[in-house]
Design a protein around this motif. Sequence first.
Motif, mmCIF file in Angstrom:
data_model
loop_
_atom_site.group_PDB
_atom_site.id
_atom_site.type_symbol
_atom_site.label_atom_id
_atom_site.label_comp_id
_atom_site.label_asym_id
_atom_site.label_seq_id
_atom_site.Cartn_x
_atom_site.Cartn_y
_atom_site.Cartn_z
ATOM 1 N N TRP A 12 -78.040 -3.708 47.164
ATOM 2 C CA TRP A 12 -77.012 -2.974 47.882
ATOM 3 C C TRP A 12 -75.769 -2.886 47.015
ATOM 4 O O TRP A 12 -75.635 -3.574 46.016
ATOM 5 C CB TRP A 12 -76.675 -3.642 49.205
ATOM 6 C CG TRP A 12 -76.341 -5.100 49.100
ATOM 7 C CD1 TRP A 12 -75.152 -5.649 48.689
ATOM 8 C CD2 TRP A 12 -77.203 -6.193 49.386
ATOM 9 N NE1 TRP A 12 -75.222 -7.006 48.705
ATOM 10 C CE2 TRP A 12 -76.477 -7.369 49.137
ATOM 11 C CE3 TRP A 12 -78.511 -6.293 49.836
ATOM 12 C CZ2 TRP A 12 -77.020 -8.640 49.315
ATOM 13 C CZ3 TRP A 12 -79.045 -7.552 50.008
ATOM 14 C CH2 TRP A 12 -78.309 -8.704 49.751
ATOM 15 N N ASP A 13 -74.877 -2.051 47.434
ATOM 16 C CA ASP A 13 -73.575 -1.889 46.802
ATOM 17 C C ASP A 13 -72.641 -2.926 47.438
ATOM 18 O O ASP A 13 -72.484 -2.951 48.658
ATOM 19 C CB ASP A 13 -73.079 -0.459 47.058
ATOM 20 C CG ASP A 13 -71.729 -0.194 46.455
ATOM 21 O OD1 ASP A 13 -70.746 -0.841 46.880
ATOM 22 O OD2 ASP A 13 -71.634 0.685 45.586
ATOM 23 N N GLU A 14 -72.036 -3.783 46.622
ATOM 24 C CA GLU A 14 -71.179 -4.844 47.153
ATOM 25 C C GLU A 14 -69.957 -4.302 47.888
ATOM 26 O O GLU A 14 -69.494 -4.906 48.850
ATOM 27 C CB GLU A 14 -70.742 -5.804 46.047
ATOM 28 C CG GLU A 14 -71.756 -6.873 45.739
ATOM 29 C CD GLU A 14 -72.152 -7.733 46.948
ATOM 30 O OE1 GLU A 14 -71.336 -7.968 47.870
ATOM 31 O OE2 GLU A 14 -73.315 -8.179 46.979
ATOM 32 N N ARG A 15 -69.439 -3.157 47.455
ATOM 33 C CA ARG A 15 -68.288 -2.574 48.168
ATOM 34 C C ARG A 15 -68.705 -2.136 49.573
ATOM 35 O O ARG A 15 -67.969 -2.325 50.536
ATOM 36 C CB ARG A 15 -67.688 -1.406 47.390
ATOM 37 C CG ARG A 15 -66.921 -1.873 46.144
ATOM 38 C CD ARG A 15 -66.434 -0.706 45.356
ATOM 39 N NE ARG A 15 -67.646 -0.031 44.847
ATOM 40 C CZ ARG A 15 -67.667 1.088 44.178
ATOM 41 N NH1 ARG A 15 -66.556 1.728 43.944
ATOM 42 N NH2 ARG A 15 -68.798 1.616 43.734
ATOM 43 N N LYS A 16 -69.906 -1.538 49.683
ATOM 44 C CA LYS A 16 -70.411 -1.144 51.010
ATOM 45 C C LYS A 16 -70.693 -2.376 51.858
ATOM 46 O O LYS A 16 -70.481 -2.359 53.068
ATOM 47 C CB LYS A 16 -71.679 -0.301 50.874
ATOM 48 C CG LYS A 16 -71.409 1.119 50.455
ATOM 49 C CD LYS A 16 -72.679 1.949 50.538
ATOM 50 C CE LYS A 16 -72.405 3.388 50.192
ATOM 51 N NZ LYS A 16 -73.590 4.220 50.353
ATOM 52 N N ASN A 17 -71.161 -3.437 51.240
ATOM 53 C CA ASN A 17 -71.424 -4.681 51.956
ATOM 54 C C ASN A 17 -70.120 -5.220 52.554
ATOM 55 O O ASN A 17 -70.068 -5.563 53.741
ATOM 56 C CB ASN A 17 -72.060 -5.700 51.014
ATOM 57 C CG ASN A 17 -72.486 -6.978 51.712
ATOM 58 O OD1 ASN A 17 -72.616 -7.050 52.925
ATOM 59 N ND2 ASN A 17 -72.713 -8.005 50.920
ATOM 60 N N LYS A 19 -67.350 -3.552 53.180
ATOM 61 C CA LYS A 19 -66.889 -2.608 54.202
ATOM 62 C C LYS A 19 -67.690 -2.776 55.486
ATOM 63 O O LYS A 19 -67.137 -2.753 56.587
ATOM 64 C CB LYS A 19 -67.014 -1.178 53.673
ATOM 65 C CG LYS A 19 -66.505 -0.132 54.626
ATOM 66 C CD LYS A 19 -66.616 1.261 54.017
ATOM 67 C CE LYS A 19 -66.161 2.313 55.007
ATOM 68 N NZ LYS A 19 -66.274 3.670 54.460
ATOM 69 N N ASN A 20 -69.007 -2.952 55.353
ATOM 70 C CA ASN A 20 -69.872 -3.136 56.517
ATOM 71 C C ASN A 20 -69.487 -4.407 57.273
ATOM 72 O O ASN A 20 -69.464 -4.424 58.501
ATOM 73 C CB ASN A 20 -71.338 -3.196 56.085
ATOM 74 C CG ASN A 20 -72.287 -2.925 57.229
ATOM 75 O OD1 ASN A 20 -72.536 -1.780 57.568
ATOM 76 N ND2 ASN A 20 -72.808 -3.987 57.843
ATOM 77 N N LYS A 23 -66.277 -3.658 59.182
ATOM 78 C CA LYS A 23 -66.447 -2.669 60.243
ATOM 79 C C LYS A 23 -67.410 -3.133 61.339
ATOM 80 O O LYS A 23 -67.164 -2.899 62.523
ATOM 81 C CB LYS A 23 -66.947 -1.361 59.633
ATOM 82 C CG LYS A 23 -66.967 -0.194 60.594
ATOM 83 C CD LYS A 23 -67.302 1.099 59.872
ATOM 84 C CE LYS A 23 -67.306 2.270 60.829
ATOM 85 N NZ LYS A 23 -67.646 3.522 60.167
ATOM 86 N N ARG A 78 -83.047 -0.739 49.337
ATOM 87 C CA ARG A 78 -81.604 -0.647 49.193
ATOM 88 C C ARG A 78 -81.001 -0.529 50.587
ATOM 89 O O ARG A 78 -81.193 0.474 51.271
ATOM 90 C CB ARG A 78 -81.196 0.532 48.327
ATOM 91 C CG ARG A 78 -79.684 0.581 48.107
ATOM 92 C CD ARG A 78 -79.323 1.556 46.999
ATOM 93 N NE ARG A 78 -77.899 1.551 46.723
ATOM 94 C CZ ARG A 78 -77.287 0.751 45.867
ATOM 95 N NH1 ARG A 78 -77.997 -0.136 45.186
ATOM 96 N NH2 ARG A 78 -75.985 0.825 45.653
ATOM 97 N N ILE A 80 -78.219 0.203 53.163
ATOM 98 C CA ILE A 80 -77.116 1.166 53.183
ATOM 99 C C ILE A 80 -76.095 0.806 54.263
ATOM 100 O O ILE A 80 -74.902 1.025 54.106
ATOM 101 C CB ILE A 80 -77.663 2.586 53.392
ATOM 102 C CG1 ILE A 80 -78.607 2.938 52.247
ATOM 103 C CG2 ILE A 80 -76.545 3.605 53.524
ATOM 104 C CD1 ILE A 80 -79.477 4.134 52.506
ATOM 105 N N GLY A 81 -76.559 0.267 55.375
ATOM 106 C CA GLY A 81 -75.669 -0.106 56.465
ATOM 107 C C GLY A 81 -76.411 -0.952 57.479
ATOM 108 O O GLY A 81 -77.634 -0.934 57.530
#
Length: 100
Positions: A12-17, A19-20, A23, A78, A80-81
Amino acid sequence: MDHPVAEADFEWDERKNAKNQRKHGVSFEQAQEAFLDPQRVVARDIMHSHEEERYYCIGRCGGGIITVRFTMRGQRMRIIGAGYWREGRIAYEQANQVHG
């Protein structure tokens, strides 16, 4: 849909992690647990499968039912959310004939 969950690697993308987590209160590390649920439900994400095939895995995680959006890249899943979303819980309960 069959996926070799036990043999798959997650990414996964650590920035998305991050943010998730802010949120939805769920880390992607935690979200992996849904894939281990023997009663998990996996469905194609029709709304987000334009550039690549995307899927939902709905399964037990941390005492609740979590929905994880993911795609396959080779043998890697991967993420994503992820979140504890009512629609996923309802789909899980219907698929597993769970009654409130």
